[in-house]
Design a protein around this motif. Sequence first.
Motif, short mmCIF file in Angstrom:
data_model
loop_
_atom_site.label_atom_id
_atom_site.label_comp_id
_atom_site.label_asym_id
_atom_site.label_seq_id
_atom_site.Cartn_x
_atom_site.Cartn_y
_atom_site.Cartn_z
N HIS A 250 -55.72 -79.93 -38.05
CA HIS A 250 -56.57 -80.76 -37.21
C HIS A 250 -57.41 -81.66 -38.11
CE1 HIS A 250 -59.70 -81.91 -34.30
NE2 HIS A 250 -58.78 -81.67 -33.39
N PRO A 251 -57.65 -82.92 -37.72
CA PRO A 251 -58.41 -83.82 -38.59
C PRO A 251 -59.88 -83.46 -38.74
CG PRO A 251 -57.92 -84.87 -36.48
CD PRO A 251 -57.12 -83.60 -36.53
N VAL A 252 -60.41 -82.62 -37.87
CA VAL A 252 -61.84 -82.28 -37.93
C VAL A 252 -62.07 -80.82 -38.31
CG1 VAL A 252 -63.99 -82.14 -36.61
CG2 VAL A 252 -62.43 -84.07 -36.25
N TYR A 253 -61.33 -79.90 -37.68
CA TYR A 253 -61.59 -78.48 -37.93
C TYR A 253 -61.14 -78.06 -39.33
CZ TYR A 253 -62.79 -77.85 -33.04
OH TYR A 253 -63.39 -77.94 -31.82
N ARG A 254 -62.01 -77.32 -40.01
CA ARG A 254 -61.69 -76.73 -41.31
C ARG A 254 -61.68 -75.22 -41.20
NH1 ARG A 254 -60.03 -80.77 -41.28
NH2 ARG A 254 -60.42 -82.61 -42.55
N THR A 255 -61.59 -74.75 -40.00
CA THR A 255 -61.46 -73.34 -39.69
C THR A 255 -60.63 -73.24 -38.42
OG1 THR A 255 -62.68 -71.28 -39.29
CG2 THR A 255 -63.60 -73.28 -38.35
N GLU A 256 -60.53 -72.08 -37.82
CA GLU A 256 -59.71 -71.93 -36.63
C GLU A 256 -60.25 -72.80 -35.49
OE1 GLU A 256 -57.70 -68.30 -34.04
OE2 GLU A 256 -59.63 -67.99 -35.03
N ASP A 257 -59.37 -73.48 -34.80
CA ASP A 257 -59.73 -74.30 -33.65
C ASP A 257 -60.18 -73.37 -32.53
OD1 ASP A 257 -59.69 -75.90 -31.31
OD2 ASP A 257 -58.05 -77.14 -32.07
N PRO A 258 -61.43 -73.50 -32.04
CA PRO A 258 -61.91 -72.57 -31.01
C PRO A 258 -61.11 -72.66 -29.72
CG PRO A 258 -63.42 -74.42 -31.28
CD PRO A 258 -62.45 -74.49 -32.41
N ARG A 259 -60.52 -73.81 -29.46
CA ARG A 259 -59.68 -73.94 -28.27
C ARG A 259 -58.42 -73.10 -28.41
NH1 ARG A 259 -59.13 -80.32 -28.63
NH2 ARG A 259 -58.63 -79.59 -30.74
N SER A 260 -57.84 -73.10 -29.62
CA SER A 260 -56.65 -72.29 -29.86
C SER A 260 -56.96 -70.81 -29.71
CB SER A 260 -56.12 -72.58 -31.27
OG SER A 260 -55.00 -71.79 -31.55
N ARG A 261 -58.13 -70.40 -30.22
CA ARG A 261 -58.51 -68.99 -30.12
C ARG A 261 -58.60 -68.57 -28.65
NH1 ARG A 261 -63.60 -69.27 -31.91
NH2 ARG A 261 -62.82 -69.68 -34.01
N MET A 262 -59.24 -69.40 -27.81
CA MET A 262 -59.40 -69.06 -26.41
C MET A 262 -58.05 -69.04 -25.69
SD MET A 262 -61.30 -71.07 -23.33
CE MET A 262 -59.85 -72.11 -23.15
N LEU A 263 -57.21 -70.03 -25.99
CA LEU A 263 -55.91 -70.09 -25.33
C LEU A 263 -54.99 -68.94 -25.77
CD1 LEU A 263 -55.44 -73.95 -25.51
CD2 LEU A 263 -55.68 -72.60 -23.42
N ARG A 264 -55.14 -68.50 -27.02
CA ARG A 264 -54.39 -67.32 -27.46
C ARG A 264 -54.81 -66.10 -26.64
NH1 ARG A 264 -55.24 -67.36 -32.81
NH2 ARG A 264 -57.05 -65.98 -32.70
N GLU A 265 -56.09 -65.97 -26.37
CA GLU A 265 -56.57 -64.87 -25.54
C GLU A 265 -55.96 -64.92 -24.14
OE1 GLU A 265 -60.78 -65.25 -25.50
OE2 GLU A 265 -61.04 -64.82 -27.63
N ILE A 266 -55.90 -66.12 -23.57
CA ILE A 266 -55.30 -66.27 -22.25
C ILE A 266 -53.83 -65.88 -22.29
CG2 ILE A 266 -54.68 -67.94 -20.45
CD1 ILE A 266 -57.21 -69.51 -21.21
N ALA A 267 -53.11 -66.38 -23.29
CA ALA A 267 -51.69 -66.08 -23.42
C ALA A 267 -51.46 -64.58 -23.58
CB ALA A 267 -51.10 -66.84 -24.60
N GLU A 268 -52.27 -63.95 -24.42
CA GLU A 268 -52.10 -62.51 -24.65
C GLU A 268 -52.42 -61.71 -23.39
OE1 GLU A 268 -52.81 -62.06 -29.44
OE2 GLU A 268 -54.57 -62.13 -28.14
#
Length: 387
Positions: free
Chosen positions: A273-291
């Motif tokens: 991602h051009p801005v994030y230098r750590t885990e994208d918080p949106r990805s973390r939340m969506l992974r929780e939904i998927a799981e």
Amino acid sequence: MPINGTTVSALDVPHGLAGVVVTDTALGDVRGREGFYHYRQYSAVELARSRSFEDVWHLMFHGELPDAAGRAAFTARTAALRPLPAEVQAALPVIARSSARSGPLAGLRGALSLFGASAGLSPLYDIGADRRLADALAACAAVPTLLTALYRLGQGLEPIAPRDDLPHAANYLYMLTGTEPDPDRARAVERYLISTVDHGFNASTFTARVIASTGADLAACLVGAVGALSGPLHGGAPSRALDTLDAIGTVDRIDPWVRERVMAGERIMGFGHPVYRTEDPRSRMLREIAEGFGGPLVDFAVQVESRVEAILAELKPGRELHTNVEFYAGVVMELCGLPREMFTPTFAAARVVGWSANILEQAADSKIIRPAARYTGPPPPQPVPAA
């Protein structure tokens, strides 16, 4: 360099305007090193976990979360705006046919232009704040109806009329499929929509604000934003990230497939991602939904994520390359039954609220956005050759 009659020094800025602050905004921000972003004063992820899409829409437009009475009034107002003008409905089959190869997002550009003309949207420069707000509400309510109608027409199906008794996300899925959605899947899509409403001065948002700074009408601003969003390096990646999972296929192919492409200089869609230098918080939340849904696709996606991040860390040391919103967005939308050609349009169905909030904010500033460029061609003036 003369600007408004005054000579000022030109400023050199980073390529792509990375890190350059161009204006003030009260709408939100992205703090890339912290892995955090917010809408106004609230964490966007927490809003996605605990509030409705209508609540967040109200927050972006009015600056505050509504109480129960305010939510009911706002929901009723926006639901009443979902049906399209008759002349727009009549033209959609032609637009769908002409954009059949490119898909609903391409069709949305033409449909929005027609909607703006049909609804009589005036230049932002010529109207007051109340009319601008009304135009923005109408456009945001119409976009999901336009997108789902264009998709269904492209599939040889009749559009489904919106319902005013369903929440925003559930109505979107209903118009897409013709079936009232399962509540868990409707809520999963709603959380995704909330998480993508706004995200700082990304390419499409900045495009919308540049056009708004000229005083153009709201539809023109949104058409420009949609054009920017269609690029694969911006919103056009959720289906491509899912295509990556398909191309890898099995766990034993993850490492060789990824190494081959990284060594060839190719980008792994859904990572970085051009801005994030750590885990994208949106990805973390969506992974929780998927799981929460579980299943083979989710298990495989988690394994691919782990191995790709490890390989990228090995082959590109010093760079923080994690999954971005597109990776698990594709997984969640697939699990919720959305067709892949509707992944990016669904992104647009949410982001239109953020674009519009930015357009309204920009319209309050009468200064046109007009940067400069450095000329690097042959030195002028040179003689014009004879014909």
